[in-house]
Design an enzyme around this catalytic site. Structure first.
Site, PDB file in Angstrom:
ATOM      1  N   SER A  15      24.338  40.283  45.551  1.00  0.00           N
ATOM      2  CA  SER A  15      23.782  41.596  45.197  1.00  0.00           C
ATOM      3  C   SER A  15      24.617  42.382  44.207  1.00  0.00           C
ATOM      4  CB  SER A  15      23.585  42.430  46.476  1.00  0.00           C
ATOM      5  OG  SER A  15      24.730  42.352  47.298  1.00  0.00           O
ATOM      6  N   ARG A  16      25.934  42.122  44.197  1.00  0.00           N
ATOM      7  CA  ARG A  16      26.801  42.958  43.346  1.00  0.00           C
ATOM      8  C   ARG A  16      27.902  42.119  42.704  1.00  0.00           C
ATOM      9  NH1 ARG A  16      29.674  46.414  46.600  1.00  0.00           N
ATOM     10  NH2 ARG A  16      28.923  45.626  48.593  1.00  0.00           N
ATOM     11  N   VAL A  65      26.841  36.468  56.395  1.00  0.00           N
ATOM     12  CA  VAL A  65      27.506  35.163  56.490  1.00  0.00           C
ATOM     13  C   VAL A  65      28.361  35.059  57.754  1.00  0.00           C
ATOM     14  CG1 VAL A  65      27.521  34.750  53.996  1.00  0.00           C
ATOM     15  CG2 VAL A  65      29.505  35.860  55.073  1.00  0.00           C
ATOM     16  N   SER A 143      41.064  33.530  45.371  1.00  0.00           N
ATOM     17  CA  SER A 143      41.633  34.649  44.608  1.00  0.00           C
ATOM     18  C   SER A 143      43.015  34.277  44.121  1.00  0.00           C
ATOM     19  CB  SER A 143      41.741  35.883  45.504  1.00  0.00           C
ATOM     20  OG  SER A 143      42.546  36.862  44.881  1.00  0.00           O
ATOM     21  N   TYR A 156      43.986  39.683  53.381  1.00  0.00           N
ATOM     22  CA  TYR A 156      43.073  39.170  52.351  1.00  0.00           C
ATOM     23  C   TYR A 156      43.639  37.899  51.707  1.00  0.00           C
ATOM     24  CZ  TYR A 156      40.289  39.130  48.033  1.00  0.00           C
ATOM     25  OH  TYR A 156      39.477  38.763  46.979  1.00  0.00           O
ATOM     26  N   ALA A 158      45.799  35.817  52.897  1.00  0.00           N
ATOM     27  CA  ALA A 158      45.773  34.715  53.878  1.00  0.00           C
ATOM     28  C   ALA A 158      44.365  34.128  53.975  1.00  0.00           C
ATOM     29  CB  ALA A 158      46.241  35.213  55.239  1.00  0.00           C
ATOM     30  N   LYS A 160      42.089  34.116  51.654  1.00  0.00           N
ATOM     31  CA  LYS A 160      41.726  33.404  50.422  1.00  0.00           C
ATOM     32  C   LYS A 160      42.525  32.109  50.275  1.00  0.00           C
ATOM     33  CE  LYS A 160      38.415  35.952  49.105  1.00  0.00           C
ATOM     34  NZ  LYS A 160      37.066  35.399  48.867  1.00  0.00           N
ATOM     35  N   ILE A 189      39.280  41.371  38.584  1.00  0.00           N
ATOM     36  CA  ILE A 189      37.961  41.449  37.941  1.00  0.00           C
ATOM     37  C   ILE A 189      37.359  42.827  38.229  1.00  0.00           C
ATOM     38  CG2 ILE A 189      35.688  40.351  37.751  1.00  0.00           C
ATOM     39  CD1 ILE A 189      38.086  38.451  37.048  1.00  0.00           C
TER      40      ILE A 189
HETATM   41  P1  NAP Z   1      31.989  43.201  45.650  1.00  0.00           P
HETATM   42  O1  NAP Z   1      31.647  43.791  44.333  1.00  0.00           O
HETATM   43  O2  NAP Z   1      32.643  44.054  46.682  1.00  0.00           O
HETATM   44  O3  NAP Z   1      30.663  42.523  46.271  1.00  0.00           O
HETATM   45  C1  NAP Z   1      30.753  41.907  47.520  1.00  0.00           C
HETATM   46  C2  NAP Z   1      29.485  41.148  47.772  1.00  0.00           C
HETATM   47  O4  NAP Z   1      29.631  40.455  49.031  1.00  0.00           O
HETATM   48  C3  NAP Z   1      28.275  42.044  47.926  1.00  0.00           C
HETATM   49  O5  NAP Z   1      27.172  41.384  47.343  1.00  0.00           O
HETATM   50  C4  NAP Z   1      28.106  42.167  49.434  1.00  0.00           C
HETATM   51  O6  NAP Z   1      26.763  42.383  49.845  1.00  0.00           O
HETATM   52  C5  NAP Z   1      28.543  40.774  49.851  1.00  0.00           C
HETATM   53  N1  NAP Z   1      28.926  40.678  51.258  1.00  0.00           N
HETATM   54  C6  NAP Z   1      29.974  41.277  51.879  1.00  0.00           C
HETATM   55  N2  NAP Z   1      29.980  40.940  53.187  1.00  0.00           N
HETATM   56  C7  NAP Z   1      28.931  40.099  53.366  1.00  0.00           C
HETATM   57  C8  NAP Z   1      28.403  39.414  54.485  1.00  0.00           C
HETATM   58  N3  NAP Z   1      28.963  39.515  55.695  1.00  0.00           N
HETATM   59  N4  NAP Z   1      27.307  38.629  54.318  1.00  0.00           N
HETATM   60  C9  NAP Z   1      26.723  38.514  53.099  1.00  0.00           C
HETATM   61  N5  NAP Z   1      27.163  39.148  52.007  1.00  0.00           N
HETATM   62  C10 NAP Z   1      28.255  39.936  52.143  1.00  0.00           C
HETATM   63  O7  NAP Z   1      32.963  41.940  45.477  1.00  0.00           O
HETATM   64  P2  NAP Z   1      33.394  41.100  44.153  1.00  0.00           P
HETATM   65  O8  NAP Z   1      34.539  41.791  43.543  1.00  0.00           O
HETATM   66  O9  NAP Z   1      32.180  40.791  43.362  1.00  0.00           O
HETATM   67  O10 NAP Z   1      33.966  39.772  44.835  1.00  0.00           O
HETATM   68  C11 NAP Z   1      33.166  38.609  45.026  1.00  0.00           C
HETATM   69  C12 NAP Z   1      34.061  37.505  45.559  1.00  0.00           C
HETATM   70  O11 NAP Z   1      35.122  37.260  44.623  1.00  0.00           O
HETATM   71  C13 NAP Z   1      34.745  37.842  46.880  1.00  0.00           C
HETATM   72  O12 NAP Z   1      34.849  36.684  47.690  1.00  0.00           O
HETATM   73  C14 NAP Z   1      36.118  38.305  46.462  1.00  0.00           C
HETATM   74  O13 NAP Z   1      37.066  38.157  47.502  1.00  0.00           O
HETATM   75  C15 NAP Z   1      36.377  37.393  45.279  1.00  0.00           C
HETATM   76  N6  NAP Z   1      37.360  37.913  44.326  1.00  0.00           N
HETATM   77  C16 NAP Z   1      37.180  39.102  43.693  1.00  0.00           C
HETATM   78  C17 NAP Z   1      38.144  39.571  42.794  1.00  0.00           C
HETATM   79  C18 NAP Z   1      38.023  40.855  42.048  1.00  0.00           C
HETATM   80  O14 NAP Z   1      38.988  41.246  41.346  1.00  0.00           O
HETATM   81  N7  NAP Z   1      36.908  41.537  42.094  1.00  0.00           N
HETATM   82  C19 NAP Z   1      39.299  38.808  42.570  1.00  0.00           C
HETATM   83  C20 NAP Z   1      39.468  37.610  43.245  1.00  0.00           C
HETATM   84  C21 NAP Z   1      38.491  37.172  44.114  1.00  0.00           C
HETATM   85  P3  NAP Z   1      26.125  43.884  49.950  1.00  0.00           P
HETATM   86  O15 NAP Z   1      25.847  44.318  48.550  1.00  0.00           O
HETATM   87  O16 NAP Z   1      24.899  43.710  50.773  1.00  0.00           O
HETATM   88  O17 NAP Z   1      27.170  44.743  50.623  1.00  0.00           O
END
Ligand code: NAP
Length: 248
Positions: A15-16, A65, A143, A156, A158, A160, A189
């Site tokens: 979704s995001r 999930v 991550s 977090y 741990a 990842k 990101i």
């Molecule tokens: P985000 O903008 O916070 O979006 C999180 C997404 O996960 C949303 O679509 C949310 O759904 C969904 N979500 C959370 N809990 C859930 C659940 N229990 N069941 C189903 N969906 C769930 O996060 P992001 O920054 O895009 O990160 C995406 C992935 O990349 C994550 O695994 C994060 O740890 C990893 N990551 C991110 C970064 C960064 O800098 N942003 C860096 C390294 C790794 P809703 O919209 O319904 O809440």
């Protein structure tokens, strides 16, 4: 190169943020994309609009999930309706940043339930239809902090790091079934997850990044597309780092 025509892909947390960019990128390459979300229905609908605007096809499927039965039911339904599930992107994730001495049991449980158990439940359910086709792609979002560490992110990081262990093990367990399993480890990101960080923290992160900027969700999605493609058939058990050189 990197076309996904006739492929069905499930993106958890589509979704995001990074998940949304993965949905539009995979759909743009020809995949039918299932946009999963937990609670933000409007954001999921916006992702689907963007998928369609990119000339792609998709649908929305809500489940958390963290609920193994819900994930199992949803993935069975998807495989039944389409006759296949080719690609699973375990992207759903949360971060509850806190110095270790302030971390609560609830924060540990919620983070591991989403980031680790969630990926395990979805992989377990997705592997069945993939085994039937003797082909599949699982891509897990880890991550940079899994390998680098980061003060304030004990739980977090741990979780990842656990995702990398899961990735390597599933790669070995299902290689003989034609299923590859890889991780993508993004650096910093620009998404909702990172938007609340203080400006000084963002500046410090950029100062630690050789490419001297934050990354975009689309740059992560491009790495995911490669790993999902036929061209990546000989790549399994790997961690593809998309971090501007922050960890080399
Ligand atoms: P985000 O903008 O916070 O979006 C999180 C997404 O996960 C949303 O679509 C949310 O759904 C969904 N979500 C959370 N809990 C859930 C659940 N229990 N069941 C189903 N969906 C769930 O996060 P992001 O920054 O895009 O990160 C995406 C992935 O990349 C994550 O695994 C994060 O740890 C990893 N990551 C991110 C970064 C960064 O800098 N942003 C860096 C390294 C790794 P809703 O919209 O319904 O809440």
């Amino acid at each position: 190169m990197f076309r996904l025509e006739d492929k069905v892909a499930l993106v958890t947390g589509g979704s995001r943020g990074i998940g949304r960019a993965v949905c539009t990128t995979l759909a743009g390459a020809g995949a039918h994309v299932i946009v999963n979300y937990q609670g933000n229905e409007a954001a999921a609908a916006e992702t689907l609009d963007q998928v369609k605007a990119a000339g792609g096809q998709g649908e929305i499927r809500q489940f958390s999930v963290t609920d193994s039965n819900a994930a199992d039911t949803a993935i069975r339904d998807i495989a039944k309706a389409h006759g296949r599930l080719d690609i699973l992107i375990n992207n759903a994730g949360i971060a509850m940043d806190q110095l270790l001495l302030r971390v609560s049991q609830d924060e540990v449980e919620q983070t591991f339930s989403t980031n680790v158990a969630g990926a395990i439940y979805c992989a377990k359910a997705a592997i069945r239809p993939m085994m039937r086709k003797k082909a599949g792609r699982i891509i897990n979002l880890s991550s940079v902090v899994a390998e680098l560490g980061n003060a304030g992110q004990a739980v977090y990081s741990a979780s990842k790091a656990a995702v990398i262990g899961l990735t390597k093990t599933l790669a070995r367990e299902y290689a003989s079934r034609g299923i590859t399993v890889n991780a993508v480890a993004p650096g910093f990101i620009d998404t909702d997850m990172t938007s609340s960080l203080p400006a000084e923290m963002k500046e410090w992160i950029v100062s630690q990044t050789p490419l001297a900027r934050v990354g975009t969700p689309e740059e992560v999605a491009a790495a995911v597309l490669f790993l999902a493609s036929d061209e990546a058939a000989y790549v399994t058990g790997q961690v593809l780092r998309v971090n501007g050189g922050m960890y080399v």
